[in-house]
Design a protein around this motif. Structure first.
Motif, short mmCIF file in Angstrom:
data_model
loop_
_atom_site.label_atom_id
_atom_site.label_comp_id
_atom_site.label_asym_id
_atom_site.label_seq_id
_atom_site.Cartn_x
_atom_site.Cartn_y
_atom_site.Cartn_z
N ALA A 186 0.83 -1.21 0.00
CA ALA A 186 0.00 0.00 0.00
C ALA A 186 0.86 1.25 0.00
O ALA A 186 1.95 1.28 0.57
N TYR A 187 0.33 2.30 -0.64
CA TYR A 187 1.05 3.57 -0.78
C TYR A 187 0.08 4.73 -0.58
O TYR A 187 -1.11 4.60 -0.88
N ASP A 188 0.60 5.86 -0.14
CA ASP A 188 -0.19 7.07 0.05
C ASP A 188 -0.08 7.95 -1.18
O ASP A 188 0.95 8.60 -1.39
N ALA A 189 -1.09 7.97 -2.02
CA ALA A 189 -1.26 8.86 -3.17
C ALA A 189 -0.32 8.63 -4.34
O ALA A 189 -0.55 9.17 -5.40
N GLN A 190 0.72 7.87 -4.18
CA GLN A 190 1.59 7.60 -5.32
C GLN A 190 2.21 6.22 -5.15
O GLN A 190 2.89 5.97 -4.16
N GLY A 191 1.97 5.37 -6.11
CA GLY A 191 2.51 4.03 -6.05
C GLY A 191 3.85 3.93 -6.75
O GLY A 191 4.41 4.93 -7.20
N PRO A 192 4.38 2.73 -6.84
CA PRO A 192 5.68 2.54 -7.49
C PRO A 192 5.58 2.73 -9.00
O PRO A 192 4.52 2.60 -9.58
N THR A 193 6.69 3.06 -9.61
CA THR A 193 6.76 3.20 -11.06
C THR A 193 7.82 2.22 -11.55
O THR A 193 8.97 2.35 -11.18
N PRO A 194 7.51 1.27 -12.38
CA PRO A 194 6.16 0.94 -12.86
C PRO A 194 5.36 0.27 -11.76
O PRO A 194 5.93 -0.31 -10.84
N PRO A 195 4.02 0.34 -11.82
CA PRO A 195 3.18 -0.29 -10.81
C PRO A 195 3.43 -1.80 -10.75
O PRO A 195 3.70 -2.42 -11.75
N ALA A 196 3.35 -2.32 -9.56
CA ALA A 196 3.56 -3.75 -9.35
C ALA A 196 2.21 -4.43 -9.15
O ALA A 196 1.20 -3.78 -8.91
N ALA A 197 2.23 -5.74 -9.27
CA ALA A 197 1.00 -6.51 -9.02
C ALA A 197 0.66 -6.42 -7.54
O ALA A 197 1.53 -6.21 -6.70
N MET A 198 -0.62 -6.57 -7.23
CA MET A 198 -1.10 -6.57 -5.85
C MET A 198 -0.68 -5.30 -5.11
O MET A 198 -0.04 -5.34 -4.07
N THR A 199 -1.04 -4.18 -5.68
CA THR A 199 -0.72 -2.88 -5.11
C THR A 199 -2.02 -2.13 -4.82
O THR A 199 -2.99 -2.25 -5.56
N CYS A 200 -2.02 -1.33 -3.75
CA CYS A 200 -3.15 -0.46 -3.44
C CYS A 200 -2.61 0.95 -3.21
O CYS A 200 -1.69 1.15 -2.41
N VAL A 201 -3.17 1.90 -3.91
CA VAL A 201 -2.82 3.30 -3.70
C VAL A 201 -4.02 3.97 -3.03
O VAL A 201 -5.15 3.85 -3.51
#
Length: 135
Positions: free
Chosen positions: A25-40
């Motif tokens: 989980a991330y606050d307002a900005q996820g990883p680049t590139p987005p990974a599987a099983m991610t929540c922003v």
């Protein structure tokens, strides 16, 4: 008694999702590139129920979760994990505790496909309400 901040409530939400599930989980900005099983988690500004400087006021924090997967089932699974961690749960932090967090009725969106990135992703969005009270 300190004032309740939206940031503190959102940090508790992110920690709850990130620490107790298979979803990063991330606050307002996820990883680049987005990974599987991610929540922003995308928060709206907090809405105090009284004078802003009143330390005894509650704060309503609305936020959206965007659950991401490399496949449609992964996005759905990530969303299921988030629902399991948040729906009707009480969160605590320094100086506050929430009433049970509620999913906004009708806010869940169907799984959508995003072809704008180099890797195709799927995502599910949902809106939530957390009312934080002084602890």
């Amino acid at each position: 008694m300190a004032l309740i901040s939206t940031r503190a409530v959102v940090a508790a939400v992110v920690t709850r999702i990130d620490g107790a599930s298979y979803v990063a989980a991330y606050d307002a900005q996820g990883p680049t590139p987005p990974a599987a099983m991610t929540c922003v988690v995308y928060p709206y500004p907090g809405d105090p129920d009284g004078v802003l400087g009143d330390p005894d006021r509650n704060v309503t924090v609305r936020f959206q979760t965007t659950c991401i997967g490399l496949t449609s089932p992964q996005a759905q699974l990530a969303h299921d994990h988030v629902v399991d961690q948040l729906n009707r749960q009480i969160l605590t932090g320094t100086g506050f505790a929430t009433y049970p967090i509620r999913m906004v009725p009708g806010s869940q969106q169907p799984v959508r496909r995003d072809d704008d990135l180099a890797t195709t992703l799927f995502y599910v969005t949902c809106s939530w309400v957390a009312i934080a009270q002084p602890a």
